[in-house]
Design a protein around this motif. Structure first.
Motif, PDB file in Angstrom:
ATOM      1  N   GLY A 116     -51.117   9.588  27.995  1.00  0.00           N
ATOM      2  CA  GLY A 116     -52.261   9.893  27.148  1.00  0.00           C
ATOM      3  C   GLY A 116     -51.868  10.582  25.848  1.00  0.00           C
ATOM      4  N   THR A 117     -52.629  10.273  24.818  1.00  0.00           N
ATOM      5  CA  THR A 117     -52.457  10.936  23.530  1.00  0.00           C
ATOM      6  C   THR A 117     -53.840  11.346  23.041  1.00  0.00           C
ATOM      7  OG1 THR A 117     -51.517  10.712  21.296  1.00  0.00           O
ATOM      8  CG2 THR A 117     -52.537   8.747  22.221  1.00  0.00           C
ATOM      9  N   LEU A 118     -53.961  12.567  22.539  1.00  0.00           N
ATOM     10  CA  LEU A 118     -55.258  13.138  22.208  1.00  0.00           C
ATOM     11  C   LEU A 118     -55.693  12.752  20.798  1.00  0.00           C
ATOM     12  CD1 LEU A 118     -57.590  14.994  23.070  1.00  0.00           C
ATOM     13  CD2 LEU A 118     -56.276  16.911  22.115  1.00  0.00           C
ATOM     14  N   VAL A 119     -56.904  12.245  20.711  1.00  0.00           N
ATOM     15  CA  VAL A 119     -57.533  11.929  19.427  1.00  0.00           C
ATOM     16  C   VAL A 119     -58.735  12.843  19.259  1.00  0.00           C
ATOM     17  CG1 VAL A 119     -58.786  10.178  18.119  1.00  0.00           C
ATOM     18  CG2 VAL A 119     -56.745   9.541  19.436  1.00  0.00           C
ATOM     19  N   THR A 120     -58.754  13.566  18.161  1.00  0.00           N
ATOM     20  CA  THR A 120     -59.865  14.468  17.872  1.00  0.00           C
ATOM     21  C   THR A 120     -60.444  14.094  16.512  1.00  0.00           C
ATOM     22  OG1 THR A 120     -58.792  16.251  19.104  1.00  0.00           O
ATOM     23  CG2 THR A 120     -60.607  16.846  17.641  1.00  0.00           C
TER      24      THR A 120
END
Length: 123
Positions: A116-120
């Motif tokens: 997973g990679t966080l997108v904000t």
């Protein structure tokens, strides 16, 4: 076998990001791949998927027209180009690979998952 998702970050609404999913340990050039996401407090949901060739894709209605999936089998890598991002796109984005050659939208069709990679997306 490992899937490494990268490219997440903080972006303003209306901006763009490009996620990458690099596979190692085996080739996935004949396998379906896809992207899923999970927002805080919500269940994981389908974002988009691609068949082994890259020519056939499917998208969730919420991202259709804004997100584009592609893959480079020579590099064993899949991409997710995200444009016109909205605050509701904020989530942890996961890439996955399965054992089919066709597009698959259900998570049970995937055997391998990245971290997973966080997108904000800020408003």
């Amino acid at each position: 076998v490992q899937l490494q998702a990268s490219g997440g970050g903080l972006v303003q609404a209306g901006g763009s990001l490009r996620l990458s999913c690099a596979a190692s340990g085996r080739a996935f050039s004949r396998n379906n791949m896809g992207w899923f996401r999970q927002a805080l407090g919500k269940e994981r949901e389908f974002v988009g998927a691609v068949d082994w060739s890259g020519f056939s894709t499917r998208y969730a209605n919420s991202v259709k027209g804004r997100f584009t999936i592609s893959r480079d089998n020579a590099k064993n890598t899949m991409y997710l180009q995200m444009n016109s991002l909205k605050p509701e796109d904020t989530a942890l984005y996961y890439c996955a690979a399965g054992s089919f050659t066709t597009v698959q939208i259900g998570p049970s069709s995937y055997d391998y998952w990245g971290q997973g990679t966080l997108v904000t997306v800020s408003s």
